[in-house]
Scaffold this motif. Structure first.
Motif, PDB file in Angstrom:
ATOM      1  N   GLU A   1      99.149  13.493  97.176  1.00  0.00           N
ATOM      2  CA  GLU A   1      99.247  12.923  98.515  1.00  0.00           C
ATOM      3  C   GLU A   1     100.593  13.297  99.100  1.00  0.00           C
ATOM      4  OE1 GLU A   1      97.920   8.766  99.025  1.00  0.00           O
ATOM      5  OE2 GLU A   1      97.687   8.724  96.851  1.00  0.00           O
ATOM      6  N   HIS A   2     100.700  13.240 100.431  1.00  0.00           N
ATOM      7  CA  HIS A   2     102.012  13.334 101.055  1.00  0.00           C
ATOM      8  C   HIS A   2     102.819  12.117 100.601  1.00  0.00           C
ATOM      9  CE1 HIS A   2      99.995  16.301 103.387  1.00  0.00           C
ATOM     10  NE2 HIS A   2      99.493  15.493 104.293  1.00  0.00           N
ATOM     11  N   TYR A   3     104.135  12.312 100.423  1.00  0.00           N
ATOM     12  CA  TYR A   3     104.967  11.186  99.979  1.00  0.00           C
ATOM     13  C   TYR A   3     106.305  11.231 100.698  1.00  0.00           C
ATOM     14  CZ  TYR A   3     106.993   7.609  96.997  1.00  0.00           C
ATOM     15  OH  TYR A   3     107.568   6.436  96.542  1.00  0.00           O
ATOM     16  N   ALA A   4     106.698  10.095 101.287  1.00  0.00           N
ATOM     17  CA  ALA A   4     107.931  10.006 102.076  1.00  0.00           C
ATOM     18  C   ALA A   4     109.111   9.598 101.195  1.00  0.00           C
ATOM     19  CB  ALA A   4     107.758   9.000 103.209  1.00  0.00           C
ATOM     20  N   PHE A   5     110.146  10.416 101.196  1.00  0.00           N
ATOM     21  CA  PHE A   5     111.378  10.128 100.460  1.00  0.00           C
ATOM     22  C   PHE A   5     112.469   9.684 101.428  1.00  0.00           C
ATOM     23  CE2 PHE A   5     109.047  12.894  97.621  1.00  0.00           C
ATOM     24  CZ  PHE A   5     109.341  12.406  96.348  1.00  0.00           C
ATOM     25  N   SER A   6     113.473   9.011 100.886  1.00  0.00           N
ATOM     26  CA  SER A   6     114.556   8.506 101.719  1.00  0.00           C
ATOM     27  C   SER A   6     115.555   9.585 102.091  1.00  0.00           C
ATOM     28  CB  SER A   6     115.280   7.360 101.000  1.00  0.00           C
ATOM     29  OG  SER A   6     115.825   7.820  99.761  1.00  0.00           O
ATOM     30  N   SER A   7     115.559  10.702 101.368  1.00  0.00           N
ATOM     31  CA  SER A   7     116.522  11.762 101.644  1.00  0.00           C
ATOM     32  C   SER A   7     116.040  13.072 101.034  1.00  0.00           C
ATOM     33  CB  SER A   7     117.891  11.406 101.054  1.00  0.00           C
ATOM     34  OG  SER A   7     117.837  11.463  99.629  1.00  0.00           O
ATOM     35  N   PRO A   8     116.559  14.218 101.498  1.00  0.00           N
ATOM     36  CA  PRO A   8     116.214  15.499 100.879  1.00  0.00           C
ATOM     37  C   PRO A   8     116.610  15.568  99.404  1.00  0.00           C
ATOM     38  CG  PRO A   8     117.236  15.848 103.017  1.00  0.00           C
ATOM     39  CD  PRO A   8     117.401  14.386 102.688  1.00  0.00           C
ATOM     40  N   SER A   9     117.723  14.918  99.036  1.00  0.00           N
ATOM     41  CA  SER A   9     118.160  14.959  97.637  1.00  0.00           C
ATOM     42  C   SER A   9     117.234  14.164  96.725  1.00  0.00           C
ATOM     43  CB  SER A   9     119.600  14.437  97.513  1.00  0.00           C
ATOM     44  OG  SER A   9     120.509  15.353  98.095  1.00  0.00           O
ATOM     45  N   ALA A  10     116.716  13.032  97.218  1.00  0.00           N
ATOM     46  CA  ALA A  10     115.746  12.272  96.426  1.00  0.00           C
ATOM     47  C   ALA A  10     114.499  13.112  96.205  1.00  0.00           C
ATOM     48  CB  ALA A  10     115.397  10.971  97.129  1.00  0.00           C
ATOM     49  N   ALA A  11     114.043  13.799  97.254  1.00  0.00           N
ATOM     50  CA  ALA A  11     112.855  14.649  97.134  1.00  0.00           C
ATOM     51  C   ALA A  11     113.106  15.804  96.180  1.00  0.00           C
ATOM     52  CB  ALA A  11     112.464  15.178  98.518  1.00  0.00           C
ATOM     53  N   ALA A  12     114.271  16.439  96.289  1.00  0.00           N
ATOM     54  CA  ALA A  12     114.583  17.572  95.416  1.00  0.00           C
ATOM     55  C   ALA A  12     114.688  17.136  93.959  1.00  0.00           C
ATOM     56  CB  ALA A  12     115.892  18.228  95.862  1.00  0.00           C
ATOM     57  N   ALA A  13     115.266  15.957  93.713  1.00  0.00           N
ATOM     58  CA  ALA A  13     115.412  15.475  92.342  1.00  0.00           C
ATOM     59  C   ALA A  13     114.050  15.261  91.692  1.00  0.00           C
ATOM     60  CB  ALA A  13     116.222  14.183  92.320  1.00  0.00           C
ATOM     61  N   VAL A  14     113.114  14.669  92.428  1.00  0.00           N
ATOM     62  CA  VAL A  14     111.787  14.439  91.877  1.00  0.00           C
ATOM     63  C   VAL A  14     111.054  15.763  91.667  1.00  0.00           C
ATOM     64  CG1 VAL A  14     109.510  13.473  92.394  1.00  0.00           C
ATOM     65  CG2 VAL A  14     111.557  12.082  92.729  1.00  0.00           C
TER      66      VAL A  14
END
Length: 298
Positions: free
Chosen positions: A252-265
């Motif tokens: 699914e699409h998933y909303a992160f709080s920041s680009p770094s949070a998304a990159a870490a996952v």
């Protein structure tokens, strides 16, 4: 386009960590938030005796935990919980300024808040089952859904993410973006592990798109990134990240709080998302793109 809203916070005793009330202009709702150590003062306030719903928030050995309840006099229910539940440290009482909610209203609100909190999966709920919705008219249900929408705006402003649903439906974005404003898209690739992910900036949300790839497990080190490691594990547990061989796929699409949070996952380790995510059209980094938007040097 969403309209701006005005939130009025009142720090009852002049302290940011003490009794707090919150109201939104032209919204009938009223919120009273209090730490447990000030429970006596909170229960002495008139709104504590109103009909409404309440949230108990705290921590135990397994992490954050919450309970959603309702009552025709909230103070009576909370006094009962004070005697029987040890884990909670904060209470949030949700009523209306004119005490206009009745039993059917709050039964409906309780049921819907439990449903939303379970879907959000931000905090573990102590509620055993989702309570049944009360019998409200179609108009009554519409009023309560509107009440909930404002509540979902107010609670995050108070630092309460219980109702924040990060998942987005497969159709998300197709109808939400103005056709005259092209979406701002980014991509991240890690050829050494065969990972490619795409994301889209929507307002204040950095949304990794369905079908993006990620590492199937967390490989990073260091306690300061424990929250990202937990988020990676949580997304796998919820099935938002589905492991397929040597990679995981966003279902699914998933909303992160920041680009770094998304990159870490996505990468399964700490990462500076501001440099890892690149504009899909130009290859420009997120940091360079952002600096360009505000007319500053990266």
């Amino acid at each position: 386009m969403s309209q701006g809203r005005s939130l009025e916070l009142y720090f009852v005793d002049g302290r940011p960590d003490g009794l707090l009330t919150a109201e939104v202009f032209n919204w009938t709702g009223h919120i009273l938030s209090a730490p447990r150590i000030q429970l006596r003062e909170a229960l002495e306030r008139p709104e504590a005796k109103y009909t409404g719903v309440y949230l108990l928030l705290g921590d135990d050995e397994d992490g954050r935990i919450a309970y959603v309840g309702e009552g025709e006099s909230i103070s009576e229910r909370i006094r009962s919980h004070d005697a029987k539940k040890e884990w909670w440290s904060n209470v949030v009482m949700i009523t209306t300024s004119s005490d206009s909610l009745h039993k059917a209203h709050v039964k409906y609100l309780e049921s819907r808040l439990v449903e939303i909190a379970r879907e959000a999966a931000q905090v573990r709920l102590e509620n055993g089952n989702t309570p049944p919705r009360s019998s409200l008219s179609e108009a009554g249900q519409a009023n309560m859904e509107e009440f909930i929408e404002t509540l979902r705006m107010v609670l995050p402003a108070l630092g309460i993410d219980l109702l924040q649903v990060q998942k987005r439906s497969a159709r998300y974005g197709s109808e939400t973006t103005d056709a005259s404003t092209p979406p701002i898209c980014f991509s991240l690739s890690a050829p050494q592990v065969g990972i490619v992910a795409t994301a889209r900036l929507e307002g204040a949300e950095f949304i990794v798109r369905q079908g993006s790839e990620a590492r199937p497990r967390w490989v990073g080190q260091g306690g300061h990134v424990a929250s990202y490691a937990k988020l990676h594990a949580q997304l796998c547990q919820l099935g938002i990240l589905k492991v397929e061989g040597d990679k995981a796929i966003f279902t699914e699409h998933y909303a992160f709080s920041s680009p770094s949070a998304a990159a870490a996952v996505v990468l399964g380790r700490p990462s500076n998302g501001r440099t890892k995510w690149k504009r899909s059209e130009t290859g420009q980094s997120y940091a360079d793109w952002e600096a360009e938007q505000i007319g500053a040097d990266a």
